[in-house]
Enzyme design. Structure first.
Site, mmCIF file in Angstrom:
data_model
loop_
_atom_site.group_PDB
_atom_site.id
_atom_site.type_symbol
_atom_site.label_atom_id
_atom_site.label_comp_id
_atom_site.label_asym_id
_atom_site.label_seq_id
_atom_site.Cartn_x
_atom_site.Cartn_y
_atom_site.Cartn_z
ATOM 1 N N ASN A 1 -10.009 -0.144 -0.710
ATOM 2 C CA ASN A 1 -8.661 0.297 -0.432
ATOM 3 C C ASN A 1 -8.179 -0.344 -1.143
ATOM 4 O O ASN A 1 -7.721 -1.705 -1.951
ATOM 5 C CB ASN A 1 -7.642 -0.453 0.280
ATOM 6 C CG ASN A 1 -6.781 -0.367 1.027
ATOM 7 O OD1 ASN A 1 -5.790 -0.409 -0.209
ATOM 8 N ND2 ASN A 1 -5.694 -1.150 1.910
ATOM 9 N N HIS B 1 -3.040 7.720 2.084
ATOM 10 C CA HIS B 1 -3.431 5.995 1.021
ATOM 11 C C HIS B 1 -5.260 5.801 1.784
ATOM 12 O O HIS B 1 -5.307 5.876 3.294
ATOM 13 C CB HIS B 1 -2.907 5.520 2.557
ATOM 14 C CG HIS B 1 -2.993 3.620 1.816
ATOM 15 N ND1 HIS B 1 -3.361 3.444 0.126
ATOM 16 C CD2 HIS B 1 -2.889 2.381 2.797
ATOM 17 C CE1 HIS B 1 -3.768 1.634 0.900
ATOM 18 N NE2 HIS B 1 -3.597 1.210 1.909
ATOM 19 N N CYS C 1 0.629 -1.444 0.105
ATOM 20 C CA CYS C 1 0.047 0.388 -0.079
ATOM 21 C C CYS C 1 0.776 0.665 -0.060
ATOM 22 O O CYS C 1 0.502 2.344 -0.279
ATOM 23 C CB CYS C 1 -0.967 0.731 0.875
ATOM 24 S SG CYS C 1 -2.668 -1.235 1.141
HETATM 25 O O1 UT7 Z 1 -3.499 -0.033 2.894
HETATM 26 C C1 UT7 Z 1 -3.687 -1.256 4.950
HETATM 27 C C2 UT7 Z 1 -3.840 -3.060 4.904
HETATM 28 N N1 UT7 Z 1 -4.944 -2.431 5.537
HETATM 29 C C3 UT7 Z 1 -6.489 -1.883 6.742
HETATM 30 O O2 UT7 Z 1 -5.220 -0.398 7.341
HETATM 31 C C4 UT7 Z 1 -6.779 -2.571 7.593
HETATM 32 C C5 UT7 Z 1 -6.785 -1.949 8.837
HETATM 33 N N2 UT7 Z 1 -7.622 -2.554 9.813
HETATM 34 C C6 UT7 Z 1 -8.317 -2.520 9.848
HETATM 35 O O3 UT7 Z 1 -9.083 -1.508 9.154
HETATM 36 C C7 UT7 Z 1 -9.582 -2.706 10.244
HETATM 37 O O4 UT7 Z 1 -8.770 -4.078 11.487
HETATM 38 C C8 UT7 Z 1 -10.988 -3.653 9.973
HETATM 39 C C9 UT7 Z 1 -11.779 -3.016 9.427
HETATM 40 C C10 UT7 Z 1 -10.068 -4.220 9.500
HETATM 41 C C11 UT7 Z 1 -11.315 -4.479 10.461
HETATM 42 O O5 UT7 Z 1 -12.150 -3.825 12.179
HETATM 43 P P1 UT7 Z 1 -11.932 -3.545 13.731
HETATM 44 O O6 UT7 Z 1 -12.548 -2.785 14.403
HETATM 45 O O7 UT7 Z 1 -10.322 -3.925 13.947
HETATM 46 O O8 UT7 Z 1 -12.347 -5.450 13.813
HETATM 47 P P2 UT7 Z 1 -11.416 -6.333 14.421
HETATM 48 O O9 UT7 Z 1 -11.095 -6.766 13.514
HETATM 49 O O10 UT7 Z 1 -11.496 -6.469 15.487
HETATM 50 O O11 UT7 Z 1 -13.081 -7.101 14.137
HETATM 51 C C12 UT7 Z 1 -14.910 -7.102 15.489
HETATM 52 C C13 UT7 Z 1 -15.830 -7.814 14.885
HETATM 53 C C14 UT7 Z 1 -15.121 -9.735 14.787
HETATM 54 O O12 UT7 Z 1 -16.436 -9.942 15.861
HETATM 55 P P3 UT7 Z 1 -15.880 -10.772 17.119
HETATM 56 O O13 UT7 Z 1 -14.572 -11.553 17.143
HETATM 57 O O14 UT7 Z 1 -15.621 -9.524 17.550
HETATM 58 O O15 UT7 Z 1 -17.154 -11.117 17.225
HETATM 59 C C15 UT7 Z 1 -15.117 -9.899 13.632
HETATM 60 O O16 UT7 Z 1 -14.981 -11.781 13.686
HETATM 61 O O17 UT7 Z 1 -16.258 -8.019 13.974
HETATM 62 C C16 UT7 Z 1 -16.475 -8.945 13.131
HETATM 63 N N3 UT7 Z 1 -16.064 -8.724 11.376
HETATM 64 C C17 UT7 Z 1 -16.788 -8.483 10.619
HETATM 65 N N4 UT7 Z 1 -18.102 -8.241 11.130
HETATM 66 C C18 UT7 Z 1 -18.819 -8.152 9.485
HETATM 67 C C19 UT7 Z 1 -14.578 -8.801 10.560
HETATM 68 N N5 UT7 Z 1 -14.948 -8.812 9.611
HETATM 69 C C20 UT7 Z 1 -16.231 -8.444 9.494
HETATM 70 C C21 UT7 Z 1 -16.610 -8.430 8.462
HETATM 71 N N6 UT7 Z 1 -18.299 -8.033 8.705
HETATM 72 N N7 UT7 Z 1 -16.654 -8.106 7.140
#
Ligand code: UT7
Length: 323
Positions: A280, A250, A113
């Site tokens: 992204n 980004h 990225c």
């Molecule tokens: O270019 C650089 C590349 N990447 C990034 O910049 C990504 C950086 N990270 C993020 O943007 C965030 O961490 C995410 C958007 C990927 C995830 O958001 P989060 O607030 O960190 O959520 P989390 O991973 O803590 O997940 C919270 C809950 C989980 O469920 P439990 O364990 O709390 O029951 C996940 O399983 O949300 C669940 N979850 C979803 N639910 C609905 C994860 N993905 C999804 C989804 N839809 N697509």
């Protein structure tokens, strides 16, 4: 003193729009969750006829048009991508050949990225040391081809597209009032390499593989890494948050962008946001956002534009450009 001045930009997006509701029909997710956690409403996904080279080529043509530069005047084609057409040769040489460029150099750069910021800084070095005079710096990605479409934690985030800029070596005064790239800072820390990676490759599995990510871990580091490297760019130029006309980060996650701008003290109205419509697009996200803000009249000649990115590796970097 030689400065690398941006003459024009261009971009290309596939026609196929995929909404959050479209994805919710495939995996267990919802429009609400995706919008709240990422700010993404829709993204573009390449059709079977579109590849990293075809999208990069179209973005490059539009950038050349905007710059008023002919392909024959380009002697560096630098493509940032993690999704090349083939393992080799570099996809940049396909774009070079399709443009009819027969001189100079063409190669790919892979910093995920952060690729566009890395490519722009490397092009700047080649221009300032006289190894090239006019560069096409492109970010083009077909992340849809390395996404595991059954993994809801990643498939809702990434998308396809391309953007490009034409950069030319010009004589400046050396003062920060010059147009051009004023400073860039690049970083990497491979201790984080397993937090965002692709589980395949030519020398390991012999396959292309799929993207894997510990999203929470990436999120945890993103804001501090990005703001640190921006502070270094500010220190190198003597500028601060109040001097910036446009912040073009980004486009990974709206929450990361907002938190970074807030920590730096950059006003909300100076932040260019496209993640809601583009998702992204990795190395393509910054040149895509630049092109949107130039074409809608926000970014104008002489404006101070701050670019930053962070991604797999981890890699991260920032660049301050007087447009
Ligand atoms: O270019 C650089 C590349 N990447 C990034 O910049 C990504 C950086 N990270 C993020 O943007 C965030 O961490 C995410 C958007 C990927 C995830 O958001 P989060 O607030 O960190 O959520 P989390 O991973 O803590 O997940 C919270 C809950 C989980 O469920 P439990 O364990 O709390 O029951 C996940 O399983 O949300 C669940 N979850 C979803 N639910 C609905 C994860 N993905 C999804 C989804 N839809 N697509």
């Amino acid at each position: 003193m030689t400065r690398s001045v941006v003459l024009g930009c261009g971009s290309y997006l596939p026609q196929n729009v995929v909404t959050n509701d479209d994805l919710a029909r495939r995996v267990d997710t919802s429009d609400d969750w995706i919008q709240q956690r990422t700010g993404i409403r829709e993204r573009r996904i390449a059709g079977s006829h579109e590849t990293t080279s075809t999208m990069g080529l179209e973005a490059a043509r539009r950038a050349l048009d905007a710059a008023g530069v002919k392909p024959a005047d380009i002697d560096l084609v630098l493509l940032a991508t993690s999704t090349p057409d083939n393992t080799f040769p570099a996809t940049a040489v396909t774009i070079q050949a399709e443009l009819g460029i027969e001189q100079g150099m063409a190669f790919d750069l892979q910093a995920v990225c952060s690729g566009f910021v890395f490519a722009l800084a490397n092009a700047d070095s080649l221009l300032r040391t006289g190894q090239a005079t006019r560069a096409l710096v492109i970010g083009s990605e077909t992340f849809s081809r390395i996404i595991d479409w059954d993994d809801r934690t990643t498939c809702v985030l990434f998308a396809d597209g391309a953007g490009a800029v034409v950069v030319e070596a010009q004589q400046g005064t050396g003062a920060m009032t010059d147009r051009g790239i004023l400073a860039s800072k690049l970083r990497a820390d491979g201790r984080h390499r397993t937090k965002l990676y692709v589980d395949g490759g030519p020398s390991t599995t012999g396959t292309v593989g799929h993207l894997r990510m510990e999203g929470r871990e990436v999120f945890k580091h993103a804001v501090s890494m990005v703001t640190d490297v921006i502070e270094d760019v500010f220190a190198a130029t003597g500028y601060g948050a109040q001097d910036i006309d446009w912040f073009v980060p980004h486009q990974a996650n709206r929450r990361i962008i907002d938190a970074s701008a807030k920590k730096l003290g950059i006003a909300e109205e100076k932040v260019v946001i496209t993640v809601d419509r583009h998702g992204n697009t990795s190395a393509a996200s910054i040149p895509l956002a630049l092109d949107v803000a130039v074409r809608d009249g926000r970014i104008k000649k002489g404006d101070l534009v701050l670019l930053e990115a962070m991604g797999g590796g981890f890699t991260w970097g920032a660049s301050l450009v007087r447009w």
